[in-house]
Design a protein around this motif. Structure first.
Motif, mmCIF file in Angstrom:
data_model
loop_
_atom_site.group_PDB
_atom_site.id
_atom_site.type_symbol
_atom_site.label_atom_id
_atom_site.label_comp_id
_atom_site.label_asym_id
_atom_site.label_seq_id
_atom_site.Cartn_x
_atom_site.Cartn_y
_atom_site.Cartn_z
ATOM 1 N N LEU A 135 109.201 143.221 122.453
ATOM 2 C CA LEU A 135 108.832 143.946 120.948
ATOM 3 C C LEU A 135 108.547 143.035 120.513
ATOM 4 O O LEU A 135 107.701 143.417 119.796
ATOM 5 C CB LEU A 135 110.118 143.997 120.666
ATOM 6 C CG LEU A 135 111.057 144.356 120.059
ATOM 7 C CD1 LEU A 135 110.192 146.282 119.426
ATOM 8 C CD2 LEU A 135 112.913 144.490 119.517
ATOM 9 N N TRP A 136 109.058 141.236 120.041
ATOM 10 C CA TRP A 136 108.637 140.812 119.196
ATOM 11 C C TRP A 136 107.151 140.070 119.352
ATOM 12 O O TRP A 136 106.667 139.761 118.680
ATOM 13 C CB TRP A 136 109.004 139.344 118.605
ATOM 14 C CG TRP A 136 111.374 139.776 117.610
ATOM 15 C CD1 TRP A 136 111.424 140.235 118.898
ATOM 16 C CD2 TRP A 136 111.262 139.436 116.603
ATOM 17 N NE1 TRP A 136 112.726 140.810 117.931
ATOM 18 C CE2 TRP A 136 112.525 140.705 116.773
ATOM 19 C CE3 TRP A 136 109.693 139.148 115.735
ATOM 20 C CZ2 TRP A 136 112.646 140.165 114.833
ATOM 21 C CZ3 TRP A 136 110.557 139.261 115.245
ATOM 22 C CH2 TRP A 136 111.947 139.788 113.791
ATOM 23 N N ILE A 137 106.634 140.368 120.793
ATOM 24 C CA ILE A 137 105.300 139.998 121.204
ATOM 25 C C ILE A 137 104.240 140.743 120.059
ATOM 26 O O ILE A 137 103.633 140.496 119.334
ATOM 27 C CB ILE A 137 105.141 140.133 122.002
ATOM 28 C CG1 ILE A 137 105.948 138.679 122.578
ATOM 29 C CG2 ILE A 137 103.641 139.764 122.768
ATOM 30 C CD1 ILE A 137 105.865 138.503 124.560
ATOM 31 N N LYS A 138 104.875 142.436 119.799
ATOM 32 C CA LYS A 138 104.271 143.616 119.542
ATOM 33 C C LYS A 138 104.280 143.057 117.898
ATOM 34 O O LYS A 138 103.505 142.667 117.053
ATOM 35 C CB LYS A 138 104.627 144.799 119.841
ATOM 36 C CG LYS A 138 104.851 144.530 121.356
ATOM 37 C CD LYS A 138 103.267 145.951 121.611
ATOM 38 C CE LYS A 138 103.422 145.955 123.257
ATOM 39 N NZ LYS A 138 103.858 144.770 123.910
ATOM 40 N N ILE A 139 105.127 142.909 117.489
ATOM 41 C CA ILE A 139 105.552 142.508 116.462
ATOM 42 C C ILE A 139 104.312 141.231 116.014
ATOM 43 O O ILE A 139 103.894 141.071 114.745
ATOM 44 C CB ILE A 139 106.915 142.044 115.417
ATOM 45 C CG1 ILE A 139 107.897 143.633 115.586
ATOM 46 C CG2 ILE A 139 107.191 141.662 114.502
ATOM 47 C CD1 ILE A 139 109.766 143.012 116.172
ATOM 48 N N TYR A 140 104.295 140.388 116.269
ATOM 49 C CA TYR A 140 103.646 139.035 116.199
ATOM 50 C C TYR A 140 102.616 139.301 116.243
ATOM 51 O O TYR A 140 101.807 138.154 116.317
ATOM 52 C CB TYR A 140 104.126 137.555 116.731
ATOM 53 C CG TYR A 140 105.594 137.239 115.970
ATOM 54 C CD1 TYR A 140 105.722 137.228 114.616
ATOM 55 C CD2 TYR A 140 106.571 137.136 116.673
ATOM 56 C CE1 TYR A 140 106.879 136.123 114.290
ATOM 57 C CE2 TYR A 140 107.785 136.080 116.320
ATOM 58 C CZ TYR A 140 108.219 136.047 115.154
ATOM 59 O OH TYR A 140 109.288 135.335 114.260
#
Lengths: 307, 436
Positions: A135-140
């Motif tokens: 999820l956070w890879i996508k956000i970043y």
């Protein structure tokens, strides 16, 4: 006397006391848990300390090399870098406890929708680490990620590539880690606060204490024991932290987000250096023990609070 | 009396806890001894192509196994499937406790070395000399040889080429470059027009290594990197340092997508496949995405071409490639059914060679009659490149021992991120290589 195990319903309280003061019976009850902890925790622990004395690729024969791995680790700049990163995480997660405490205080003060909010805060805890990482890879994501899209919209011209720049990657990963455990600590604080008898709060209110005074003078001191426990949990959890870092950056770029546990894994599994990896693992244990001891000393108080 | 009963009961309880705790071991002993009992023989086989993520591979493996079992009555193949990373971890743990499967998958050269030193794999030269004589593309099975004995038989062969998006190239009047100057011109035109030239996911690090390896090959010739690794040469060779400089030049030109050091290869790939970047250097294992994969829009697949890494200042050969065999099969040294396992490996390699390229788009390491197969044009082109290849340099991180490979990969990230100078980069490699 052993009848206690099978005829519990027939027994009076006195019999129970008699049985429970028998040392053999106590030993018997402790045994299963002790066996499991021994097999799965203490024996591997001693073994990893032992492997630390070996030159071993994890596959072939072991050779005894004495303290070489340990002295090498103490002089290994990369190990100290990763240890520093772990300490930073410990500091940040301890500081973030203040925020969680504040949130719990607000939630526990019977505001509207606190039930719903509490559940929302708990959601990250229900997700697996890998899902959170994805999820956070996508956000970043530097070009199509949500974060940089928002930054571009509000006029930031060249938003950073969060996971690629060595100066910010570590802090960029701390955020999801702290987010992941927020619900856990909020829940603990919330439960502790709910445990405070209403009568005490009521009495304070009648005496004219303001809500802020109640929070700081009454509620906080009463849950101090729990706060100490959470500090230890946060520090220990941070020092041995691994999951998100492994999935999101693999410790990179160029070791900028390496922590002790990911460095240990890399040495043992990527470079086939199980001896050295075990030594690092053992040092990690010692460091964690020492830090826990210090934290407990620092937070120690003599009196126990009783309601 | 009751008390005595209770004691017996308790002891049975604790014993059963102990048995449960230790049962994983006793189960395995039973299984391996049953490998020989009676006429039934069981070959344990572990592979890394799960049905979910590698369906076509998985299906071929299942087909091969059921054919093998039909042709060899009395022999069963018991399969365990794990995904790539889990597979690597599990194989390591199993070998530590001497419980390797009879047949499994391995990688070449540096990866293989500790297993061979630890006498975990058995030499397969006998089947290589008889059953499978002359069936491999030269140089592929050799990558699995240590001290003259071959410990693995490769299933795949790949070369890395630069795939490019013709639609984007056409839009800016560009053509596939043959020389490095042309290549730089392409990059400049694209960046001037706000198009990201190259998709690179350097979080995985071997991806950046491909760029470095090609530059080293073009600048210093086919042998310079290999000889630095096998210690007949030095990593501080001028060509290897200037290749590192050239990498940083590309970074300075903004040739790679933003934040490449934090992107995984998968993310870079999806940028290329969404038309967000014009070029992508990757192994030929990606060919299905640009030819047969129905999940990718046909329009995109038709707009993709590939070119060989350009020559640099007139140096280097277009026919020299970075690549090599991928996974190969090993037979465990401690296997109780070694003969059957070897037979299975030989059977598998042959059957795989017949099916893999047509059914799964995998180029096998065994020789192919490209003309006799019905294949998409891009496959035929790549197969022709393979048969015309003057040299294939094995992926650097595979050539190196695991420890040096880790240094190499970390340094690649540092070089691309400009945290290491080209000289430091070379020096760190030289130190790691001479320390072994």
């Amino acid at each position: 006397m052993l009848s206690v195990l099978f005829y519990l319903p027939d027994m009076g309280l006195n019999d129970m006391d008699k049985v429970m003061s028998n040392k053999w019976i106590i030993a018997l009850y402790v045994l299963p848990a002790l066996l499991l902890i021994g097999i799965f925790i203490f024996i591997p622990l001693v073994l990893s300390g032992y492997y630390g004395f070996m030159d071993w690729d994890g596959i072939g024969a072991m050779t005894f090399i004495g303290l070489e791995n340990y002295t090498a680790a103490l002089q290994d700049a990369k190990f100290w870098d990763s240890a520093w990163h772990s300490f930073l995480l410990a500091i940040f997660s301890t500081l973030s406890l203040l925020i969680y405490l504040a949130i719990a205080l607000i939630l526990a003060s019977k505001i509207k929708g606190s039930d719903l909010l509490r559940k929302i805060y708990l959601i990250p805890m229900l997700l697996s680490s890998v899902a959170i990482a994805q999820l956070w890879i996508k956000i970043y994501n530097p070009t199509s990620g949500m974060l940089n899209q928002i930054l571009l919209k509000i006029g930031v011209e060249n938003p950073p590539a969060w996971l690629a720049e060595t100066s910010i990657v570590l802090y960029a990963i701390f955020i999801p880690i702290l987010w992941q455990y927020a619900g856990f600590y909020i829940l603990i604080y919330y439960a502790a606060l709910k445990n405070i008898p209403d009568s005490i709060i009521e009495a304070a209110r009648i005496d004219g204490a303001s809500p802020v005074q109640i929070a700081f003078r009454i509620k906080l001191p009463l849950i101090m024991g729990i706060v100490k426990v959470t500090i230890v949990l946060a520090v220990v959890g941070s020092l041995k932290y691994f999951d998100l870092i492994y999935v999101m950056t693999g410790g990179g770029p160029n070791g900028a987000s390496e922590v002790m546990a990911s460095y240990m894994y890399k040495l043992a599994f990527d470079t086939n250096n199980f001896g050295y990896g075990s030594a690092i693992g053992f040092l990690l244990l010692i460091i964690t023990l020492v830090v826990t001891y210090i934290v407990r000393k620092l937070t120690a108080t003599k009196e126990e609070i009783q309601y | 009396m009751k008390q005595k009963k209770a004691i017996t009961l308790l002891f049975t309880l604790f014993l059963s806890i102990l048995v449960i705790a230790g049962c994983s071991n006793s189960d395995k002993e039973k299984a391996s001894s049953s490998g020989e009992s009676g006429n039934e023989k069981t070959i344990k086989f572990m592979h890394l192509w799960p049905e979910g993520s590698s369906k076509t591979h998985y299906t071929i493996v299942e087909e091969i196994i059921s054919n093998f079992e039909n042709d060899n009555p009395g022999v069963n193949v018991e399969v365990e499937v794990l995904s790539n990373e889990q597979y690597k971890d599990k194989i390591k743990v199993l070998s530590t406790s001497n419980e390797l499967p009879d047949v499994g998958m391995t990688w070449a050269a540096g990866y293989l070395t500790p297993y061979v030193d630890g006498k975990k794999f058995t030499p397969l030269d006998d089947i290589l000399q008889s059953d499978l004589k002359d069936s491999f593309v030269p140089g592929t099975a050799e990558a699995y040889a240590i001290d003259g004995k071959t410990y693995g038989l490769p299933l795949e062969l790949n070369i890395a080429t630069i795939f490019y998006n013709k639609a984007i190239f056409d839009e800016y009047g560009l053509e596939a470059p043959k020389t490095y100057d042309e290549f730089k011109n392409v990059i400049k035109t694209l960046t001037d027009n706000g198009v990201a030239p190259i998709a690179l996911g350097n979080k995985d690090r071997w991806t950046g290594s491909l760029w470095y390896m090609y530059l080293a090959d073009r600048i210093g010739g086919a042998d310079v990197l290999t000889s630095a690794i096998n210690r007949t040469g030095s990593f501080e060779d001028l060509a290897l340092v200037s290749a590192a400089k050239e990498v940083q030049n590309l970074v300075d030109m903004n040739a790679f997508v933003k934040g490449f050091n934090g992107l995984a290869d998968e993310e870079a790939k999806s940028m290329f496949m969404n038309g967000q970047a014009a070029m992508y250097l990757i192994g030929s294992w990606d060919l299905p995405n640009y030819t047969t994969n129905e999940d990718v829009p046909k329009e995109f697949r038709d707009s993709i071409g590939f070119f060989n890494f350009p020559t640099v200042d007139g140096k280097g050969e277009l026919t020299s490639h970075v690549g090599g065999p991928g996974v190969g099969l090993f037979v465990s040294e401690d296997s109780d059914v070694k003969e059957e396992a070897k037979k299975f490996v030989s059977y598998f390699v042959k059957a795989w060679g017949e099916k893999s390229v047509t059914q799964a788009g995998v180029i096998p390491a065994t020789k192919l009659e490209a003309d006799s197969l019905e294949l998409p044009q891009m496959y035929i082109d790549v197969l022709n490149e393979l048969s015309n290849a003057t040299n294939i340099t094995l992926f650097a991180d595979v050539q190196m021992s695991p420890e040096v490979a880790e240094v190499h990969l970390t340094q690649i990230q540092a070089l691309f991120g400009k945290e290491a100078t080209p000289e430091d980069f070379a020096k760190k490699h030289e130190e790691a290589l001479s320390a072994q």
